[in-house]
Scaffold this motif. Structure first.
Motif, PDB file in Angstrom:
ATOM      1  N   GLY A   1      -9.126  93.208  -1.655  1.00 19.55           N
ATOM      2  CA  GLY A   1      -8.172  94.194  -1.384  1.00 19.55           C
ATOM      3  C   GLY A   1      -7.611  94.411  -2.944  1.00 19.55           C
ATOM      4  N   LEU A   2      -7.174  93.242  -3.618  1.00 18.46           N
ATOM      5  CA  LEU A   2      -6.453  93.272  -4.744  1.00 18.46           C
ATOM      6  C   LEU A   2      -7.168  94.062  -5.883  1.00 18.46           C
ATOM      7  CD1 LEU A   2      -3.868  91.836  -6.002  1.00 18.46           C
ATOM      8  CD2 LEU A   2      -5.556  89.978  -6.677  1.00 18.46           C
ATOM      9  N   ILE A   3      -8.484  93.927  -6.160  1.00 17.23           N
ATOM     10  CA  ILE A   3      -9.180  94.302  -7.129  1.00 17.23           C
ATOM     11  C   ILE A   3      -9.514  95.760  -6.994  1.00 17.23           C
ATOM     12  CG2 ILE A   3     -11.827  94.229  -8.061  1.00 17.23           C
ATOM     13  CD1 ILE A   3      -9.914  91.966  -8.861  1.00 17.23           C
ATOM     14  N   LYS A   4      -9.652  96.159  -5.629  1.00 19.52           N
ATOM     15  CA  LYS A   4      -9.848  97.665  -5.596  1.00 19.52           C
ATOM     16  C   LYS A   4      -8.867  98.833  -6.476  1.00 19.52           C
ATOM     17  CE  LYS A   4     -12.705  97.868  -1.263  1.00 19.52           C
ATOM     18  NZ  LYS A   4     -12.480  96.508  -0.851  1.00 19.52           N
ATOM     19  N   VAL A   5      -7.523  98.100  -6.623  1.00 18.58           N
ATOM     20  CA  VAL A   5      -6.531  99.138  -7.106  1.00 18.58           C
ATOM     21  C   VAL A   5      -6.736  98.971  -8.889  1.00 18.58           C
ATOM     22  CG1 VAL A   5      -4.897  98.824  -5.183  1.00 18.58           C
ATOM     23  CG2 VAL A   5      -4.762  97.324  -7.077  1.00 18.58           C
ATOM     24  N   LEU A   6      -7.543  98.311  -9.278  1.00 21.94           N
ATOM     25  CA  LEU A   6      -7.630  98.153 -10.743  1.00 21.94           C
ATOM     26  C   LEU A   6      -8.522  98.810 -11.216  1.00 21.94           C
ATOM     27  CD1 LEU A   6      -7.282  94.167 -10.909  1.00 21.94           C
ATOM     28  CD2 LEU A   6      -5.480  95.890 -11.581  1.00 21.94           C
ATOM     29  N   LYS A   7      -8.087  99.684 -12.546  1.00 26.08           N
ATOM     30  CA  LYS A   7      -9.028 100.505 -13.076  1.00 26.08           C
ATOM     31  C   LYS A   7      -9.974  99.692 -14.032  1.00 26.08           C
ATOM     32  CE  LYS A   7      -5.932 103.178 -15.550  1.00 26.08           C
ATOM     33  NZ  LYS A   7      -4.567 102.781 -15.035  1.00 26.08           N
ATOM     34  N   GLU A   8     -11.377 100.486 -14.244  1.00 23.49           N
ATOM     35  CA  GLU A   8     -12.074  99.787 -14.961  1.00 23.49           C
ATOM     36  C   GLU A   8     -11.624  98.995 -16.207  1.00 23.49           C
ATOM     37  OE1 GLU A   8     -16.397 100.434 -14.784  1.00 23.49           O
ATOM     38  OE2 GLU A   8     -16.455 100.529 -16.978  1.00 23.49           O
ATOM     39  N   GLU A   9     -10.864  99.946 -17.014  1.00 22.06           N
ATOM     40  CA  GLU A   9     -10.147  99.229 -18.337  1.00 22.06           C
ATOM     41  C   GLU A   9      -9.337  98.006 -18.214  1.00 22.06           C
ATOM     42  OE1 GLU A   9      -7.976 102.266 -20.161  1.00 22.06           O
ATOM     43  OE2 GLU A   9      -7.497 100.933 -21.804  1.00 22.06           O
ATOM     44  N   ASP A  10      -8.654  97.916 -17.126  1.00 22.90           N
ATOM     45  CA  ASP A  10      -7.772  96.706 -16.767  1.00 22.90           C
ATOM     46  C   ASP A  10      -8.743  95.638 -16.442  1.00 22.90           C
ATOM     47  OD1 ASP A  10      -5.319  98.112 -17.054  1.00 22.90           O
ATOM     48  OD2 ASP A  10      -5.721  98.719 -14.730  1.00 22.90           O
ATOM     49  N   ARG A  11      -9.616  95.913 -15.837  1.00 23.35           N
ATOM     50  CA  ARG A  11     -10.764  94.754 -15.258  1.00 23.35           C
ATOM     51  C   ARG A  11     -11.540  94.361 -16.713  1.00 23.35           C
ATOM     52  NH1 ARG A  11     -14.009  97.551  -9.981  1.00 23.35           N
ATOM     53  NH2 ARG A  11     -11.896  97.885  -9.065  1.00 23.35           N
ATOM     54  N   LEU A  12     -11.558  95.202 -17.543  1.00 22.73           N
ATOM     55  CA  LEU A  12     -12.218  94.610 -18.892  1.00 22.73           C
ATOM     56  C   LEU A  12     -11.478  93.716 -19.727  1.00 22.73           C
ATOM     57  CD1 LEU A  12     -14.299  97.756 -19.976  1.00 22.73           C
ATOM     58  CD2 LEU A  12     -15.190  95.476 -19.989  1.00 22.73           C
ATOM     59  N   ASN A  13     -10.032  94.441 -19.792  1.00 23.03           N
ATOM     60  CA  ASN A  13      -8.957  93.795 -20.508  1.00 23.03           C
ATOM     61  C   ASN A  13      -8.877  92.509 -19.937  1.00 23.03           C
ATOM     62  OD1 ASN A  13      -8.787  95.721 -22.058  1.00 23.03           O
ATOM     63  ND2 ASN A  13      -7.255  96.657 -21.265  1.00 23.03           N
ATOM     64  N   MET A  14      -8.519  92.179 -18.546  1.00 21.34           N
ATOM     65  CA  MET A  14      -8.511  91.113 -17.983  1.00 21.34           C
ATOM     66  C   MET A  14      -9.696  89.821 -18.246  1.00 21.34           C
ATOM     67  SD  MET A  14      -6.469  91.749 -14.495  1.00 21.34           S
ATOM     68  CE  MET A  14      -7.699  92.533 -13.748  1.00 21.34           C
ATOM     69  N   ALA A  15     -10.892  90.452 -18.203  1.00 22.55           N
ATOM     70  CA  ALA A  15     -12.105  89.490 -18.369  1.00 22.55           C
ATOM     71  C   ALA A  15     -12.026  89.216 -19.835  1.00 22.55           C
ATOM     72  CB  ALA A  15     -13.282  90.245 -18.080  1.00 22.55           C
ATOM     73  N   ILE A  16     -11.454  89.669 -20.941  1.00 22.50           N
ATOM     74  CA  ILE A  16     -11.465  89.158 -22.153  1.00 22.50           C
ATOM     75  C   ILE A  16     -10.366  88.389 -22.350  1.00 22.50           C
ATOM     76  CG2 ILE A  16     -11.058  90.308 -24.743  1.00 22.50           C
ATOM     77  CD1 ILE A  16     -12.975  92.427 -24.013  1.00 22.50           C
ATOM     78  N   TYR A  17      -9.210  88.747 -21.878  1.00 24.32           N
ATOM     79  CA  TYR A  17      -7.717  87.706 -22.046  1.00 24.32           C
ATOM     80  C   TYR A  17      -8.505  86.523 -21.264  1.00 24.32           C
ATOM     81  CZ  TYR A  17      -3.932  85.824 -19.865  1.00 24.32           C
ATOM     82  OH  TYR A  17      -2.920  84.716 -19.589  1.00 24.32           O
ATOM     83  N   TYR A  18      -9.111  86.416 -20.098  1.00 22.26           N
ATOM     84  CA  TYR A  18      -9.356  85.064 -19.554  1.00 22.26           C
ATOM     85  C   TYR A  18     -10.349  84.552 -20.390  1.00 22.26           C
ATOM     86  CZ  TYR A  18      -6.106  85.609 -15.379  1.00 22.26           C
ATOM     87  OH  TYR A  18      -5.386  85.693 -14.706  1.00 22.26           O
ATOM     88  N   GLY A  19     -11.344  85.100 -20.602  1.00 26.60           N
ATOM     89  CA  GLY A  19     -12.502  84.438 -21.315  1.00 26.60           C
ATOM     90  C   GLY A  19     -12.030  83.659 -22.622  1.00 26.60           C
ATOM     91  N   ALA A  20     -10.756  84.056 -23.292  1.00 31.58           N
ATOM     92  CA  ALA A  20     -10.472  83.328 -24.587  1.00 31.58           C
ATOM     93  C   ALA A  20      -9.488  82.368 -24.295  1.00 31.58           C
ATOM     94  CB  ALA A  20      -9.565  84.632 -25.450  1.00 31.58           C
ATOM     95  N   LEU A  21      -9.035  81.916 -23.276  1.00 34.43           N
ATOM     96  CA  LEU A  21      -8.266  80.876 -22.826  1.00 34.43           C
ATOM     97  C   LEU A  21      -8.894  79.354 -22.738  1.00 34.43           C
ATOM     98  CD1 LEU A  21      -6.086  82.536 -19.899  1.00 34.43           C
ATOM     99  CD2 LEU A  21      -5.238  82.119 -22.258  1.00 34.43           C
TER     100      LEU A  21
END
Ligand code: HEC
Ligand code: HEC
Length: 216
Positions: free
Chosen positions: A105-125
């Motif tokens: 449910g949570l993921i459905k409300v996120l735009k593709e751009e947010d999804r990409l930015n989050m993937a990059i943010y988490y990947g760098a931690l």
């Protein structure tokens, strides 16, 4: 500024280890890979993606932890995970190929751009492994890993492209995931992983998880 191994792994050309995936899955991965690589191509776009990703991810921290390291064993760490893999899993939750009561449910409300930015943010931690409590079991896991997993998940279990990093992942989550693949659970099966997990018994699964969760 740290350039985690995913950056190197993620940008490496698809090698001989690339599993034989259906055409549609390959082109989806290539599309995300191109978008991830574009954001990583300069320090400015990388920095901005991480900042925007951090903002978009404030709610995710409730379960996945402040710095992407979860405190709940059944919730996966996202820190240090390969961004293209994260992106494909987020898309899978979004379109129903992968299902979880909360995530879907949570993921459905996120735009593709947010999804990409989050993937990059988490990947760098930074990844935070858990020392093995049972070294004998971990050594057994290492043998199984070398025999059956290394070809795809890599020498150090750090994955690459759309292949998950397993090193430093939560032990209960690793075990859950392997059992879901093995039983071809609705909401989490995968052609490749399900046939591999079908050959593992519970003890092998536990030893693999003990070993993998302890790796940096
Ligand atoms: C209520 C707790 C909760 C929240 C909040 C949450 N997640 Fe999750 N997340 C989970 C659980 C549990 C799983 C594992 C589901 C499964 O076993 O398939 C998961 C799995 C994932 C995965 C797959 C990781 C992997 O290794 O395959 C990604 C990516 C992810 N979440 C991203 C996010 C993002 C981005 C947010 C915020 C927008 C978020 N999650 C918020 C509980 C949560
Ligand atoms: C032929 C290539 C291949 C081999 C060999 C392989 N894997 Fe995988 N693995 C994958 C792919 C691709 C995925 C992502 C599947 C998906 O989208 O659900 C994956 C996903 C996983 C996940 C889920 C990670 C997460 O964060 O949710 C686990 C756990 C896993 N593999 C463990 C293993 C173990 C343990 C072995 C050896 C017994 C193994 N794999 C062998 C290709 C492989």
């Amino acid at each position: 500024m740290l350039l985690s191994v995913w950056l190197l792994a993620g940008l490496a050309p698809a090698g001989a280890n690339e599993p034989n995936r259906p055409e549609a899955a390959r082109s989806e991965v290539s599309r995300y890979e191109a978008r991830v690589n574009a954001l990583l191509s300069s320090p400015e776009t990388w920095q901005k993606a991480r900042q925007d990703g951090k903002k978009a991810a404030f709610f995710c921290a409730n379960c996945h932890g402040e710095a992407g390291v979860s405190t709940l064993g059944h919730v996966p760490n996202l820190a240090g995970q390969n961004p293209v893999y994260l992106m494909t899993q987020i898309q899978k939750f979004g379109d129903g190929r992968r299902r979880d009561d909360f995530m879907s449910g949570l993921i459905k409300v996120l735009k593709e751009e947010d999804r990409l930015n989050m993937a990059i943010y988490y990947g760098a931690l930074d990844v935070r492994p858990t020392p093995a409590k049972n070294p004998r079991l971990a050594r057994e896991g290492q043998l199984h890993y070398r025999r059956a997993c290394l070809g795809c998940h890599g020498q150090q279990a750090r994955g690459g492209r759309d292949i998950a990093r397993l090193a430093g992942q939560q032990k209960p989550y690793l075990m859950d995931s392997l059992k879901k693949y093995r039983s071809r659970a609705e909401g989490r099966s995968d052609r490749v992983m399900s046939s591999i997990a079908a050959k593992l018994n519970d003890e092998q699964i536990e030893s693999l998880a003990e070993y993998l969760s302890s790796l940096p």
